[in-house]
Design a protein around this motif. Structure first.
Motif, PDB file in Angstrom:
ATOM      1  N   GLN A 109      -7.180   3.044  -7.138  1.00  0.00           N
ATOM      2  CA  GLN A 109      -7.926   2.081  -6.337  1.00  0.00           C
ATOM      3  C   GLN A 109      -8.681   2.774  -5.205  1.00  0.00           C
ATOM      4  O   GLN A 109      -9.843   2.467  -4.937  1.00  0.00           O
ATOM      5  CB  GLN A 109      -6.990   1.018  -5.770  1.00  0.00           C
ATOM      6  CG  GLN A 109      -7.703  -0.159  -5.111  1.00  0.00           C
ATOM      7  CD  GLN A 109      -8.693  -0.833  -6.044  1.00  0.00           C
ATOM      8  OE1 GLN A 109      -8.338  -1.261  -7.136  1.00  0.00           O
ATOM      9  NE2 GLN A 109      -9.967  -0.910  -5.634  1.00  0.00           N
ATOM     10  N   GLU A 110      -8.043   3.728  -4.560  1.00  0.00           N
ATOM     11  CA  GLU A 110      -8.718   4.447  -3.479  1.00  0.00           C
ATOM     12  C   GLU A 110      -9.870   5.292  -4.004  1.00  0.00           C
ATOM     13  O   GLU A 110     -10.914   5.413  -3.360  1.00  0.00           O
ATOM     14  CB  GLU A 110      -7.719   5.315  -2.701  1.00  0.00           C
ATOM     15  CG  GLU A 110      -6.796   4.515  -1.824  1.00  0.00           C
ATOM     16  CD  GLU A 110      -6.435   5.227  -0.521  1.00  0.00           C
ATOM     17  OE1 GLU A 110      -6.989   6.315  -0.237  1.00  0.00           O
ATOM     18  OE2 GLU A 110      -5.589   4.691   0.214  1.00  0.00           O
ATOM     19  N   LYS A 145       0.792  -1.233   0.000  1.00  0.00           N
ATOM     20  CA  LYS A 145       0.000   0.000   0.000  1.00  0.00           C
ATOM     21  C   LYS A 145       0.825   1.284   0.000  1.00  0.00           C
ATOM     22  O   LYS A 145       0.325   2.334  -0.374  1.00  0.00           O
ATOM     23  CB  LYS A 145      -0.938   0.006   1.214  1.00  0.00           C
ATOM     24  CG  LYS A 145      -2.006  -1.088   1.165  1.00  0.00           C
ATOM     25  CD  LYS A 145      -2.971  -0.849   0.013  1.00  0.00           C
ATOM     26  CE  LYS A 145      -4.109  -1.854   0.025  1.00  0.00           C
ATOM     27  NZ  LYS A 145      -4.986  -1.703  -1.141  1.00  0.00           N
ATOM     28  N   MET A 156       0.666   7.550   0.575  1.00  0.00           N
ATOM     29  CA  MET A 156      -0.767   7.750   0.417  1.00  0.00           C
ATOM     30  C   MET A 156      -1.306   8.714   1.476  1.00  0.00           C
ATOM     31  O   MET A 156      -2.210   9.518   1.201  1.00  0.00           O
ATOM     32  CB  MET A 156      -1.510   6.415   0.493  1.00  0.00           C
ATOM     33  CG  MET A 156      -1.234   5.473  -0.663  1.00  0.00           C
ATOM     34  SD  MET A 156      -1.612   6.201  -2.280  1.00  0.00           S
ATOM     35  CE  MET A 156      -3.372   6.469  -2.129  1.00  0.00           C
ATOM     36  N   ARG A 176      -3.438  11.709  -0.092  1.00  0.00           N
ATOM     37  CA  ARG A 176      -4.887  11.583   0.117  1.00  0.00           C
ATOM     38  C   ARG A 176      -5.612  12.910   0.344  1.00  0.00           C
ATOM     39  O   ARG A 176      -6.692  13.132  -0.222  1.00  0.00           O
ATOM     40  CB  ARG A 176      -5.129  10.615   1.275  1.00  0.00           C
ATOM     41  CG  ARG A 176      -6.477   9.945   1.276  1.00  0.00           C
ATOM     42  CD  ARG A 176      -6.535   8.886   2.368  1.00  0.00           C
ATOM     43  NE  ARG A 176      -5.869   7.646   2.010  1.00  0.00           N
ATOM     44  CZ  ARG A 176      -4.888   7.084   2.725  1.00  0.00           C
ATOM     45  NH1 ARG A 176      -4.460   7.653   3.836  1.00  0.00           N
ATOM     46  NH2 ARG A 176      -4.355   5.952   2.332  1.00  0.00           N
ATOM     47  N   LEU A 232      -2.436   2.853  -7.004  1.00  0.00           N
ATOM     48  CA  LEU A 232      -2.950   2.915  -5.633  1.00  0.00           C
ATOM     49  C   LEU A 232      -3.945   4.069  -5.477  1.00  0.00           C
ATOM     50  O   LEU A 232      -4.973   3.936  -4.807  1.00  0.00           O
ATOM     51  CB  LEU A 232      -1.794   3.082  -4.644  1.00  0.00           C
ATOM     52  CG  LEU A 232      -0.870   1.875  -4.475  1.00  0.00           C
ATOM     53  CD1 LEU A 232       0.353   2.249  -3.642  1.00  0.00           C
ATOM     54  CD2 LEU A 232      -1.606   0.701  -3.821  1.00  0.00           C
ATOM     55  N   GLU A 281       1.656   3.241   2.444  1.00  0.00           N
ATOM     56  CA  GLU A 281       0.783   4.149   3.172  1.00  0.00           C
ATOM     57  C   GLU A 281       1.466   5.468   3.528  1.00  0.00           C
ATOM     58  O   GLU A 281       0.809   6.517   3.613  1.00  0.00           O
ATOM     59  CB  GLU A 281       0.267   3.451   4.444  1.00  0.00           C
ATOM     60  CG  GLU A 281      -0.637   4.288   5.329  1.00  0.00           C
ATOM     61  CD  GLU A 281      -1.897   4.790   4.638  1.00  0.00           C
ATOM     62  OE1 GLU A 281      -2.452   5.810   5.086  1.00  0.00           O
ATOM     63  OE2 GLU A 281      -2.327   4.167   3.641  1.00  0.00           O
ATOM     64  N   ASP A 340     -12.694   2.964  -4.639  1.00  0.00           N
ATOM     65  CA  ASP A 340     -13.301   2.567  -3.366  1.00  0.00           C
ATOM     66  C   ASP A 340     -14.170   3.679  -2.778  1.00  0.00           C
ATOM     67  O   ASP A 340     -15.098   3.414  -2.007  1.00  0.00           O
ATOM     68  CB  ASP A 340     -12.217   2.178  -2.353  1.00  0.00           C
ATOM     69  CG  ASP A 340     -11.476   0.908  -2.757  1.00  0.00           C
ATOM     70  OD1 ASP A 340     -11.988   0.184  -3.623  1.00  0.00           O
ATOM     71  OD2 ASP A 340     -10.380   0.659  -2.210  1.00  0.00           O
ATOM     72  N   SER A 341     -13.859   4.929  -3.153  1.00  0.00           N
ATOM     73  CA  SER A 341     -14.630   6.065  -2.615  1.00  0.00           C
ATOM     74  C   SER A 341     -15.858   6.382  -3.458  1.00  0.00           C
ATOM     75  O   SER A 341     -16.600   7.312  -3.138  1.00  0.00           O
ATOM     76  CB  SER A 341     -13.742   7.308  -2.519  1.00  0.00           C
ATOM     77  OG  SER A 341     -13.442   7.810  -3.818  1.00  0.00           O
TER      78      SER A 341
END
Length: 404
Positions: A40-41, A3, A8, A12, A37, A5, A44-45
């Protein structure tokens, strides 16, 4: 696909906003994966896949779009069919002529969210500052940290201890694709050599129209041999003169800058901690990925002190610190690290094996009277902290979520 993170978390907050998200870094460090990535987020949102327009400009099929006018027309055509906001993903944007004009126009003309990647620091200089000044946010992407490497390596070698995994990291480095090769030695070396050659040819030689490739190769070899070692362009000029190559220090500095622009090397300036000034001579250079050094030059285990320094330096950059080399009188502190109101000092060594080494590493802090954290990190397993100076095992230091 891990990920990542830490990146991200920073990207984000800018999702859906008007600022252009720019991801830069050395070739093959994982910028394209970062785009995936992000996608994908967004999916997902609740963003629909039909709202994405994705182009990789290293793909020859997109060669006709490597002019700003052609790209602009194509994006307007595709965006007209998208319901709502368009999400634009441009990979290796530097291949497009005058891309900044195109991107700025799209930002104005469309309801869109733009993400771009590039492999050269010049991406955000010159004309771009004029066209996009204040309208972009940059994220430098680095090869895998030890924590990221460990997460992936344990899916391949679940029985490996932390020590064994770190030994592999010392030699293989952090380029993400190596996991697809299961970190096999020969394929990994071949891949990393090819990455190095690609950076040298595409991002240094071609982009800067370097004519003396032999000279560039000699400078690259010298810097790789001396990562983390203080030297000047004048001393390198003298070294090359001994090899029957007369070259001005200014030419050497230009070539080094080309390599830094390609994210192959990072320059670290020295700071006089007593005089509170940045020194203009004798910088240090670190390589973007120590695995590339092992593949091309070799000797990572022989030069382990230098490689451990290189690994810690990159970790400091990943965590957002501005890093200089500290000088106090005749003593030197490996890293002086600053981030907003934070500051810390780091000394790196292989092992605290002798009293002389212990005195050198801890004694470097003798003239520093402030209360900011001071670390000595090494591969020793026993805690040697003293006089308020914290000693940490290097692996633990790299894996710590934060440094207290």
């Amino acid at each position: 696909m891990i990920k990542r993170e830490s990146y991200m978390r920073r990207i984000r907050p800018f999702f859906g906003g008007e600022l252009i998200k720019v991801m830069t870094g050395i070739r093959r460090c994982g910028k394209s994966v970062m785009l995936e990535l992000v996608k994908q987020e967004l999916l997902d949102s609740g963003v629909g896949a039909e709202q994405f327009i994705t182009l990789n400009f290293e793909d020859l099929r997109n060669a006709p779009l490597c002019r700003s006018e052609a790209l602009h027309a194509e994006i307007l055509r595709r965006a007209a069919a998208i319901p709502g906001k368009a999400y634009l993903f441009f990979d290796e944007i530097q291949e497009v002529q005058e891309w900044e004009k195109c991107v700025n126009s799209l930002r104005v003309a469309l309801d869109c969210d733009i993400y771009i990647t590039g492999s050269n620091a010049k991406l955000l200089s010159g004309e771009l500052a004029t066209y996009l000044g204040g309208r972009y946010v940059e994220f430098v992407i680095y090869p895998f940290s030890f924590a990221e490497f460990l997460e992936l390596y344990r899916t391949i070698a679940p029985e490996a201890s932390g020590q064994q995994a770190f030994q592999k990291y010392l030699l293989a480095g952090g380029m993400p694709y190596l996991a697809n090769l299961r970190y096999a030695e020969e394929p990994s070396r071949q891949y990393l050599t090819d990455v190095f050659n690609s950076v040298q040819l595409k991002d240094v030689v071609k982009r800067n129209m370097v004519r003396d490739v032999d000279l560039l190769e000699r400078i690259l070899a010298y810097v790789m041999a001396n990562v983390g070692t203080t030297f000047s362009a004048s001393s390198l000029s003298r070294f090359l003169k001994n090899e029957q190559r007369n070259v001005a220090p200014e030419t050497i500095l230009n070539y080094l800058k080309y390599c830094c622009d390609a994210y192959l090397f990072y320059q670290v300036k020295r700071q006089d901690l007593q005089g509170k000034q940045v020194l203009s001579t004798n910088e240090k250079y670190y390589i973007a990925d120590h695995g590339i050094r092992e593949a091309v030059f070799g000797g990572n285990l022989r030069d382990i002190n230098l490689i451990l320094e290189n690994i810690v330096f990159l970790e400091l950059l990943r965590r957002g610190y501005t890093v200089t080399v500290g000088k106090t009188g005749e003593k030197e502190i490996d890293f002086v690290c600053e981030k907003r109101a934070e500051k810390l000092y780091v000394q790196v060594t292989y092992l605290l094996a002798t009293d002389e080494t212990i005195e050198r590493e801890f004694g470097a802090y003798a003239a520093i009277r402030d209360n900011f954290p001071k670390y000595v990190v090494s591969l020793d397993e026993f805690d040697r902290s003293r006089d308020g100076i914290k000693h940490r095992n290097l692996r633990d230091f790299l894996l710590a979520e934060k440094w207290d």
